[in-house]
Design an enzyme around this catalytic site. Structure first.
Site, PDB file in Angstrom:
ATOM      1  N   THR A 163       2.961  -2.677  -2.540  1.00 44.46           N
ATOM      2  CA  THR A 163       3.869  -1.542  -2.415  1.00 44.46           C
ATOM      3  C   THR A 163       4.810  -1.813  -1.251  1.00 44.46           C
ATOM      4  O   THR A 163       4.422  -2.427  -0.249  1.00 44.46           O
ATOM      5  CB  THR A 163       3.116  -0.213  -2.204  1.00 44.46           C
ATOM      6  OG1 THR A 163       2.436  -0.230  -0.954  1.00 44.46           O
ATOM      7  CG2 THR A 163       2.115   0.016  -3.321  1.00 44.46           C
ATOM      8  N   ILE A 203       6.772  -3.777   3.801  1.00 44.68           N
ATOM      9  CA  ILE A 203       5.750  -4.073   2.787  1.00 44.68           C
ATOM     10  C   ILE A 203       4.441  -3.437   3.239  1.00 44.68           C
ATOM     11  O   ILE A 203       4.028  -3.582   4.390  1.00 44.68           O
ATOM     12  CB  ILE A 203       5.559  -5.590   2.597  1.00 44.68           C
ATOM     13  CG1 ILE A 203       6.815  -6.229   2.010  1.00 44.68           C
ATOM     14  CG2 ILE A 203       4.358  -5.869   1.695  1.00 44.68           C
ATOM     15  CD1 ILE A 203       6.693  -7.733   1.821  1.00 44.68           C
ATOM     16  N   GLU A 204       3.790  -2.732   2.318  1.00 45.48           N
ATOM     17  CA  GLU A 204       2.455  -2.175   2.565  1.00 45.48           C
ATOM     18  C   GLU A 204       1.549  -2.610   1.415  1.00 45.48           C
ATOM     19  O   GLU A 204       1.445  -1.930   0.392  1.00 45.48           O
ATOM     20  CB  GLU A 204       2.512  -0.644   2.659  1.00 45.48           C
ATOM     21  CG  GLU A 204       3.168  -0.103   3.914  1.00 45.48           C
ATOM     22  CD  GLU A 204       2.232  -0.077   5.105  1.00 45.48           C
ATOM     23  OE1 GLU A 204       1.077  -0.556   4.978  1.00 45.48           O
ATOM     24  OE2 GLU A 204       2.649   0.417   6.171  1.00 45.48           O
ATOM     25  N   ASN A 205       0.922  -3.773   1.568  1.00 44.57           N
ATOM     26  CA  ASN A 205      -0.004  -4.225   0.535  1.00 44.57           C
ATOM     27  C   ASN A 205      -1.232  -3.313   0.507  1.00 44.57           C
ATOM     28  O   ASN A 205      -1.641  -2.769   1.532  1.00 44.57           O
ATOM     29  CB  ASN A 205      -0.434  -5.667   0.806  1.00 44.57           C
ATOM     30  CG  ASN A 205       0.719  -6.634   0.671  1.00 44.57           C
ATOM     31  OD1 ASN A 205       1.645  -6.401  -0.100  1.00 44.57           O
ATOM     32  ND2 ASN A 205       0.685  -7.723   1.432  1.00 44.57           N
TER      33      ASN A 205
END
Length: 595
Positions: free
Chosen positions: A233, A309-311
């Site tokens: 995400t 980015i938020e993995n």
């Protein structure tokens, strides 16, 4: 001694791992697994050697990167300075023409992509993905990526937090086996530091931005929170920001291509996800308006295309790293393909009118729309220990329609001046303005000038510190105009510049991340000269005898507030404030505005 032994025994009995309590895992074998090097590749990364179950230490990372740089003229390592504990913060530069000077990279007609890992050191996906990508550029089949962009890569930003690593780094994250700590050695959160610049790591980031003028900035994190199907995400300031042309470019050109690449390689991309109720997404997803203390919003404020980015923390480290690799590779291609559009968007945002600045956003009254949400089934259970309900995720994919709650409605704005002036004595603030790269004029001689200032009529301080600072819980100001003499070394900051919005964000008191709200002008709240009653008594009588207007004002004040009229201290204070002996700088925020 007995107490210490008891604590040691208690700790040993509690050595359980969060991995044992994670929600059920959805199996994944995406096409991107083919990106991993096999054991026969001499340039396999330390993480790949362990099937991306682990991530290398600071020392192992630096040794591997130095070996890579020594093996190729395309790679250069440069220290950006020392961390709080004395470790080098390394910048890796990858350039097709072996051109590593900042000025030449900045002025070349070629995209520059800047990314880093480990701003929160436990969220280290960007480091391992970047190492793999550099390896494939230098010793694999992807050298052509450097014809599309020059790469700037900080593998570990929070180097001290990175070395505070253990199996107990992050309770809700699936790997790597050892994870670093969120904050730095001084317990400061780097991703709350982009305006105040108190950490070596974020000062290094801003130094890179100023020196190399990148065309895309990517900050790689890992989420907290809920379960869902998405693994990669990411987001940017879509609405309610300071760079609408850049937002449109990212939405219309960049994101579709990156999403397609992630899908093609077996990943599920999604937007930044924050459950409205803090548990599941039944009540909607919130698109917050982050303040410029955060990386991607800071980038938006200075008109730099910026991605957060938020993995997904509940996906395995291996899956997250591979998705980050795919994202970065496609980002290079997309910025190269649309380079002229990127430059045009940046220029359009830099040339916006700067006469007003929105300093606070609120939620829209109604949801913007609904989104098809790829969720995970859950149920609410009642805790036997606390009596409260909590979420249990079931590991079953579901599709929902959920509201999108946007926080992009302007609720407070300020009128910006022609220029700001900061007096020479506020050296720390002036230094920070320079570190941000703002254009300013330093006075070489004294200057007498009439300026507008903000006077605090009332305020309340927060009860607890945030990032080591006591901030204002609330305050009210009124404008006052004064003629002052500025000393040599004072600075003038014009608003009509590329970073004009950033200047106002830092210097307007109402801005949530202003230097004022972060507490850099706290000393103006202290009053240091006082009255004596034996002087005030005869002076008050003299003033009333000579000034009929003052006498009438005094009588009105007594009538309006009988309690005040019965307070000798309040009356003395009232008269003292109306004499020239009263401190004229008390509660005056020392940032002058030229209207």
């Amino acid at each position: 001694m007995k107490k210490l032994l008891f604590l040691a025994f208690a700790f040993s009995s509690l050595q359980t791992f969060a991995q044992d309590f994670m929600p059920p895992l959805i199996s994944w074998e995406g096409k991107s697994a083919a990106l991993m090097a096999n054991g026969e590749n001499p340039w396999i990364t330390p993480g790949e050697r362990d099937n991306l179950m682990t991530s290398p230490s600071y020392e192992e990372t630096v040794l591997w990167l130095r070996k890579l740089a020594d093996s190729s003229p395309l790679i250069h390592m440069r220290s950006l300075g020392k961390s709080e504990q004395g470790r080098d913060i390394w910048l890796i530069i990858a350039s097709e023409g072996a051109e590593f000077e900042a000025e030449k990279i900045k002025n070349a007609d070629k995209p520059v992509l800047f990314f880093h890992g480990g701003i929160h050191a436990g969220e280290i996906d960007g480091k391992d993905a970047g190492m793999m990508l550099l390896r494939d550029i230098v010793h694999g089949s992807k050298k052509d990526l450097l014809s599309q962009s020059t790469l700037l890569f900080i593998p570990i930003l929070n180097v001290d937090g990175h070395e505070r690593r253990s199996e107990y780094g992050r309770v809700n994250q699936r790997g790597p086996r050892e994870m670093g700590w969120r904050t730095n050695a001084q317990n400061l959160n780097l991703n709350r530091d982009y305006t105040k610049l108190e950490t070596a790591g974020v000062r290094a980031v801003v130094e890179v931005i100023n020196a190399y003028d990148p065309d895309l900035y990517v900050d790689v994190h890992v989420t907290d929170g809920a379960d869902y199907q998405y693994d990669i995400t990411y987001g940017y300031v879509k609405t309610g920001g300071y760079s609408p042309a850049i937002s449109a470019f990212l939405s219309e050109k960049f994101q579709p291509e990156v999403d397609q690449a992630l899908n093609d390689w077996g990943h599920i991309p999604g937007p930044l996800l924050f459950a409205a109720n803090g548990q599941d997404f039944s009540e909607g997803n919130v698109a917050f308006s982050f303040s410029p203390r955060f990386s991607h919003t800071y980038g938006d404020a200075r008109h730099l295309p910026s991605i957060l980015i938020e993995n997904h923390s509940l996906k395995p480290f291996r899956q997250r790293v591979l998705g980050t690799y795919v994202f970065l590779e496609q980002a290079i291609k997309s910025i190269g393909r649309h380079y002229s559009a990127v430059k045009a968007a940046v220029e359009a945002d830099q040339n916006q009118a700067k006469d007003e600045l929105v300093v606070k956003f609120g939620f829209r009254e109604n949801p913007a729309d609904t989104m098809e949400f790829l969720g995970i089934a859950s149920e609410k259970l009642k805790s036997e220990l606390t009596g409260r309900e909590y979420i249990q995720w079931k590991g079953k994919p579901i599709t929902q329609q959920v509201p999108s709650l946007l926080m992009d409605r302007p609720v407070q704005q300020v009128s910006t001046p022609e220029a700001y002036f900061v007096p020479a004595e506020w050296t720390e603030v002036i230094q920070k303005l320079r570190q941000h790269g703002l254009n300013m004029e330093t006075l070489e001689s004294s200057l007498e000038i009439e300026l507008e200032f903000d006077f605090l009529t009332e305020y309340k301080l927060s009860n607890s510190p945030l990032e080591g600072k006591i901030r204002f819980q609330s305050f009210v100001t009124k404008p006052i105009t004064r003629k002052i003499t500025l000393s040599p070394g004072s600075v003038k900051i014009p608003v009509d510049q590329n970073l004009g919005e950033l200047a106002s964000i830092l210097l307007e008191p109402e801005s949530v991340d202003s230097f004022f709200q972060w507490g850099y002008f706290m000393s103006v709240l202290s009053q240091t000269e006082y009255m004596e009653t034996y002087i005030m008594e005869p002076m008050m009588k003299e003033l009333l005898n000579k000034d009929a207007v003052l006498k009438a004002e005094f009588e009105r004040a007594k009538e309006a507030n009988p309690d005040w009229a019965n307070s000798p201290r309040s009356i003395y204070r009232w008269f003292y404030e109306r004499t020239p002996y009263f401190d004229q700088n008390w509660k005056v925020i020392p940032v002058g505005k030229l209207r």
